[in-house]
Enzyme design. Structure first.
Site, PDB file in Angstrom:
ATOM      1  N   HIS A  77       0.822  -1.210   0.000  1.00 55.39           N
ATOM      2  CA  HIS A  77       0.000   0.000   0.000  1.00 55.39           C
ATOM      3  C   HIS A  77       0.859   1.265   0.000  1.00 55.39           C
ATOM      4  O   HIS A  77       2.013   1.258   0.458  1.00 55.39           O
ATOM      5  CB  HIS A  77      -0.932  -0.011   1.200  1.00 55.39           C
ATOM      6  CG  HIS A  77      -2.014  -1.037   1.087  1.00 55.39           C
ATOM      7  ND1 HIS A  77      -3.088  -1.083   1.926  1.00 55.39           N
ATOM      8  CD2 HIS A  77      -2.189  -2.061   0.211  1.00 55.39           C
ATOM      9  CE1 HIS A  77      -3.875  -2.081   1.588  1.00 55.39           C
ATOM     10  NE2 HIS A  77      -3.337  -2.693   0.544  1.00 55.39           N
ATOM     11  N   GLU A  79       0.652   3.949   1.818  1.00 60.65           N
ATOM     12  CA  GLU A  79       1.046   4.380   3.158  1.00 60.65           C
ATOM     13  C   GLU A  79       2.231   3.556   3.650  1.00 60.65           C
ATOM     14  O   GLU A  79       3.163   4.085   4.272  1.00 60.65           O
ATOM     15  CB  GLU A  79      -0.125   4.220   4.147  1.00 60.65           C
ATOM     16  CG  GLU A  79      -1.359   5.005   3.776  1.00 60.65           C
ATOM     17  CD  GLU A  79      -2.334   4.232   2.882  1.00 60.65           C
ATOM     18  OE1 GLU A  79      -3.520   4.586   2.885  1.00 60.65           O
ATOM     19  OE2 GLU A  79      -1.919   3.277   2.194  1.00 60.65           O
ATOM     20  N   CYS A 102      -6.629   1.654   4.867  1.00 59.15           N
ATOM     21  CA  CYS A 102      -7.247   0.414   5.344  1.00 59.15           C
ATOM     22  C   CYS A 102      -6.862   0.219   6.815  1.00 59.15           C
ATOM     23  O   CYS A 102      -6.057   0.979   7.364  1.00 59.15           O
ATOM     24  CB  CYS A 102      -6.779  -0.771   4.500  1.00 59.15           C
ATOM     25  SG  CYS A 102      -5.039  -1.204   4.763  1.00 59.15           S
ATOM     26  N   CYS A 105      -2.974  -0.218   7.412  1.00 58.89           N
ATOM     27  CA  CYS A 105      -2.239   1.047   7.251  1.00 58.89           C
ATOM     28  C   CYS A 105      -2.579   2.018   8.377  1.00 58.89           C
ATOM     29  O   CYS A 105      -1.710   2.753   8.856  1.00 58.89           O
ATOM     30  CB  CYS A 105      -2.529   1.664   5.885  1.00 58.89           C
ATOM     31  SG  CYS A 105      -1.787   0.725   4.532  1.00 58.89           S
TER      32      CYS A 105
END
Length: 168
Positions: A77, A79, A102, A105
């Protein structure tokens, strides 16, 4: 031309970073900012270093709806990539992301000094947002941030215009 405020500027920068994403399902960008407004790091979603990009050869999660099949998606991801690139996670003040983080993260960001998240679009699972708020941190959409900024600017104009004139 009117100067962009910080939220608008860094949200636009996150959108630009997202254009580097190599995930076929979704392009996400993240920009981590210090309290002084300095960029600490950026990240976008994509497969691990050295792997074939999902935009070239689709991974098993590429055709699934956003927020599902995260265990079969091969992308890291945005992040997570931004946190991996960040020299000192205790300097993070705000994370600007193109999609609300999410749960995974969000938990990673909770383990830093980040106190505020500004996101462009919602994520299907609201539990992550509730966790962030429960921990006393601020999460706001770019639209809300810009609306607050516009209201604040309008109030400052009203205050400026309401100042009494001083007679010499």
């Amino acid at each position: 031309m009117e100067r962009m405020n910080r939220d608008e500027y860094f949200s636009e920068l996150a959108l630009l970073v997202a254009r580097r994403a190599t995930c076929a399902r979704r392009s996400v960008g993240c920009v981590l900012i210090s309290s002084r407004g300095h960029v600490l790091s950026t990240g976008y979603n994509g497969v691990p270093r050295g792997h074939t990009h999902c935009t070239d050869v689709r991974c098993p999660g590429a055709s699934l709806p956003s927020g599902t099949g995260l265990d079969v998606c091969e992308a890291i991801h945005a992040e997570q990539n931004a946190l991996l690139q960040c020299k000192d996670v205790d300097q993070i003040d705000t994370a600007y992301v193109t999609a609300m983080p999410c749960m995974t993260c969000m938990k990673l960001l909770l383990n830093t000094s980040c106190r505020r998240i500004v996101y462009v679009s919602d994520y299907p699972h609201q539990e992550a947002k509730q966790l962030w708020i429960k921990n006393g941190r601020i999460i706001i959409s770019t639209a809300e941030a810009l609306s607050q900024s516009a209201a604040s600017k309008a109030n400052s104009y009203r205050l400026r215009d309401a100042r009494p004139e001083l007679n010499d």
